[in-house]
Design an enzyme around this catalytic site. Structure first.
Site, PDB file in Angstrom:
ATOM      1  N   THR A  14       0.418   7.214  -8.066  1.00 28.64           N
ATOM      2  CA  THR A  14       0.976   8.050  -7.010  1.00 28.64           C
ATOM      3  C   THR A  14       1.828   9.177  -7.578  1.00 28.64           C
ATOM      4  OG1 THR A  14       1.081   6.042  -5.659  1.00 28.64           O
ATOM      5  CG2 THR A  14       2.217   7.987  -4.823  1.00 28.64           C
ATOM      6  N   GLU A  35      -4.218   7.013 -18.074  1.00 23.12           N
ATOM      7  CA  GLU A  35      -4.328   5.974 -17.044  1.00 23.12           C
ATOM      8  C   GLU A  35      -5.046   4.750 -17.608  1.00 23.12           C
ATOM      9  OE1 GLU A  35      -4.575   3.413 -14.068  1.00 23.12           O
ATOM     10  OE2 GLU A  35      -3.265   5.175 -14.052  1.00 23.12           O
ATOM     11  N   ALA A  36      -4.449   3.576 -17.399  1.00 24.11           N
ATOM     12  CA  ALA A  36      -5.043   2.336 -17.911  1.00 24.11           C
ATOM     13  C   ALA A  36      -6.280   1.924 -17.129  1.00 24.11           C
ATOM     14  CB  ALA A  36      -4.010   1.212 -17.872  1.00 24.11           C
ATOM     15  N   ASN A  93      -2.668   0.305  -1.114  1.00 27.54           N
ATOM     16  CA  ASN A  93      -1.598  -0.218  -0.253  1.00 27.54           C
ATOM     17  C   ASN A  93      -2.075  -0.397   1.187  1.00 27.54           C
ATOM     18  OD1 ASN A  93      -1.458   2.320   1.028  1.00 27.54           O
ATOM     19  ND2 ASN A  93       0.214   3.030  -0.252  1.00 27.54           N
ATOM     20  N   ALA A  96       0.698   1.899   5.639  1.00 25.03           N
ATOM     21  CA  ALA A  96       1.812   2.177   6.543  1.00 25.03           C
ATOM     22  C   ALA A  96       2.626   3.343   6.000  1.00 25.03           C
ATOM     23  CB  ALA A  96       2.680   0.940   6.718  1.00 25.03           C
ATOM     24  N   HIS A 546       6.712  -3.890  -2.428  1.00 24.60           N
ATOM     25  CA  HIS A 546       7.534  -2.675  -2.422  1.00 24.60           C
ATOM     26  C   HIS A 546       8.589  -2.708  -3.534  1.00 24.60           C
ATOM     27  CE1 HIS A 546       6.801  -2.554   2.251  1.00 24.60           C
ATOM     28  NE2 HIS A 546       5.731  -2.154   1.550  1.00 24.60           N
ATOM     29  N   ALA A 579       8.598   4.860  -8.882  1.00 20.70           N
ATOM     30  CA  ALA A 579       9.446   4.015  -8.031  1.00 20.70           C
ATOM     31  C   ALA A 579      10.521   3.279  -8.802  1.00 20.70           C
ATOM     32  CB  ALA A 579       8.572   3.004  -7.280  1.00 20.70           C
TER      33      ALA A 579
END
Length: 613
Positions: A14, A35-36, A93, A96, A546, A579
């Site tokens: 993301t 990227e793995a 995901n 939402a 999350h 995140a």
């Protein structure tokens, strides 16, 4: 594959794709994304909204992490899904689309991060998305709630919309019931000041009714740029440092690709976007972390920072399912894999891009703990906190603890803030501790239909960790979120879940619930007793997937790993944009906040290097 670029971004998920796309808007800036996983942008299992559960746990798409046995859950091991593909977790995901709380984002600044507050980050929440306006045919709650054009995105890359069947009586009954209990929708859910019930927006393109994610919205429009390079199936092993100067400087990344060790050089910066578990792992593998751990694993110490991998926060969720009256529309037949139901749903989606495969099947609410905001709410909360403090003088440790605790206590006492995310799912849930992916939905052969009410704790005080156990990059980290270990978390979680009993007995939702009907296996006949609610909360607990905060943006002395510019403390040329830097669990789903943070990170980088000027 060229070995030298201005920026190397580790992680094509993301945040990594957002930053890569924004930096390469300048044709003179070269970016390599490592990227793995692989690319599955056109895979129907990714694009079809309702198929998200079917890909969780799959090695093709998911890192499929698991926690250590959780002390606060009587030893349960919880599966933790994180995307391992181009697009990352935005590609797998639950779709939402929930904005964060103004109070929570303002707290970032109060924790010691100047320039991080709602006023600053709010424009980035708008920048990354376009939220389709509810149509005239939409349910009344959509027409009345999502009305403030000033707080919603109108021309951003991510496309978001509302459930196609927004006049379904069940979701509308949910919102009406929450309102009848004294918690009507307080405004636009994207205002930052929302509480009450709402119909979830989804990261679904309103035209194609397919998932909109970082791969389709950011990568696809940029992939043909000659200054953007992406290497997949490549495992980052460590960051390379030049230690000759006053401070170590990141100068590249060592990766494994096709069985070969490859050295990549970053002329300006290495940017970590490997996610909440991947970014601290790579720091530790590279010698940035707790000296004691690194020396035990024979990893040369570059920077001693015991905060790396700490402060892990995640939303635990507990649930209970209630049988509904005959004729109430749910998706139980689909979860039982009834051939006729699956065939009809697939035909409807392929023909009209509508029906149950086109939606996410969630209806939500952001609510306070009812016990703490009623007539005796303040005294009840004070008594609970007093009892916990007396029996657990130091339930958490660290210099961040008093700031974190003060914020959580303030939210619990505030009627206008959502301490809990209570949402309804139109199927029966499985609370089996081994459940993962599609298995979290019961596939009982019974023809009965159910709704499940889930209670997620928005601001846990329990903080855990994620750390390496070897110097081998192929080994997964040991993850311990410490779910519900803090006694106040269990108290709040049980009271939130217990409130489900009140919700299902209140009109109009009560009209849909079968009197004397069944519940999911293992659920008590009544959750009114608080001690029983606590036990069942632990039994039924899973993760909302999350996780945040393992490389928290905080002053180093308060537990921080990055500063307010997202630079790693004590290191030059190294930044984190995912995140893991979010210092406080988000109010709801993390994806909107990760996009906003990544957009701002791109602007911070551009400003520092004069890109695009």
């Amino acid at each position: 594959m060229d070995s030298e670029h201005d920026f190397i971004i580790v992680g094509g998920g993301t945040s990594g794709l957002v930053v890569a796309a924004r930096l390469t808007e300048d044709p003179n800036t070269s970016v390599l994304v490592v990227e793995a996983g692989t690319e599955h942008t056109n895979d129907p299992r990714i694009r079809t909204p309702a198929f998200w559960l079917s890909v969780l746990g799959s090695p093709d798409f998911d890192w499929a992490y698991k926690t250590v046995p959780q002390k606060g859950l009587d030893g349960k091991v919880i599966p933790l899904s994180q995307g391992k593909l181009i697009g990352g977790s935005s590609a797998i995901n639950g779709l939402a689309f929930v904005a964060n709380s103004k109070a929570a984002v303002d707290a970032w600044g109060a924790f010691g991060n100047p320039g991080w507050d709602w006023e600053t980050l709010g424009p980035y929440y708008k920048k990354f998305h376009t939220l389709a306006h509810p149509s005239d045919a939409a349910g009344k709650h959509l027409r009345l709630s999502y009305v403030d054009e000033s707080v919603r995105g109108c021309d951003g890359p991510i496309k978001a919309s509302f459930p196609e069947e927004s006049n379904d009586p069940l979701p509308n009954a949910w919102v009406d019931t929450i309102g009848a209990l004294g918690f009507p929708a307080s405004g636009d859910p994207f205002s930052g000041k929302f509480s009450g019930g709402y119909v979830n927006a989804l990261s679904v393109d309103p035209e194609s009714r397919t998932r909109s994610d970082a791969a389709t919205a950011y990568f696809e429009p940029a992939k043909s740029r000659p200054n953007l390079h992406v290497v997949t199936s490549a495992l980052a092993e460590k960051i390379l440092f030049d230690t000759a100067g006053a401070s170590p400087k990141a100068v590249g990344v060592q990766i494994q690709k096709d069985g070969k060790t490859v050295t990549l050089t970053a002329k300006k910066e290495v940017i970590l976007a490997a996610g909440v578990f991947g970014s601290p792992k790579l720091l530790e593998l590279s010698g940035v972390g707790n000296r004691e751990l690194l020396e035990k694993l024979n990893i040369p110490v570059v920077v001693d920072n015991p905060n790396v991998g700490e402060n892990l926060q995640d939303h635990p969720v507990s649930s209970v399912s209630f049988e509904v009256e005959e004729g109430v529309k749910t998706i139980d037949a689909l979860t039982r894999q009834d051939p006729e139901a699956v065939g009809a749903a697939m035909q409807e989606y392929m023909t009209n891009k509508s029906g149950p495969f086109a939606v996410g099947n969630f209806t939500g609410s952001l609510l306070p703990v009812a016990d703490f905001v009623g007539p005796d709410g303040k005294s009840t909360l004070d008594q609970v906190i007093k009892q916990i403090t007396a029996s657990n003088p130091s339930p958490s440790s660290g210099d961040f603890t008093p700031h974190h605790t003060e914020f959580v206590h303030s939210v619990l006492a505030n009627r206008a803030e959502g301490a809990g995310n209570l949402f309804m799912y139109a199927a029966c849930a499985n609370v089996n501790p081994d459940s993962v992916g599609a298995d979290i939905i019961v596939k009982d052969a019974s023809p009965a239909n159910f709704v499940t009410i889930c209670a997620a704790l928005c601001y846990p005080l329990s903080r855990g960790s994620a750390h390496i156990t070897s110097s081998n990059a192929a080994d997964l980290s040991v993850i311990d979120p410490r779910y519900l270990e803090h006694p106040l978390d269990l108290e709040v979680q049980a009271r939130l879940l217990r409130y489900a009993e009140t919700i299902v007995r209140t009109e109009p939702l009560s009209k849909f619930i079968k009197r004397g009907g069944r519940r999911n296996a293992g659920a008590p006949a009544d959750l009114g007793d608080l001690d029983l609610a606590k036990q069942y909360s632990k039994l039924s607990a899973l993760s909302c997937w999350h996780p945040t905060s393992t490389c928290a943006m905080l002053p180093r002395e308060r537990g921080g790993v990055v500063d307010a510019q997202l630079h790693v403390h004590g290191v030059e040329g190294l930044r984190i944009v995912d995140a893991s830097i979010i210092p406080l669990a988000t109010r709801g789903n993390t994806q909107t906040t990760v996009y906003a943070v990544a957009e701002r990170a791109a602007d911070l980088i551009k400003k520092e290097y004069g890109i695009g000027n």
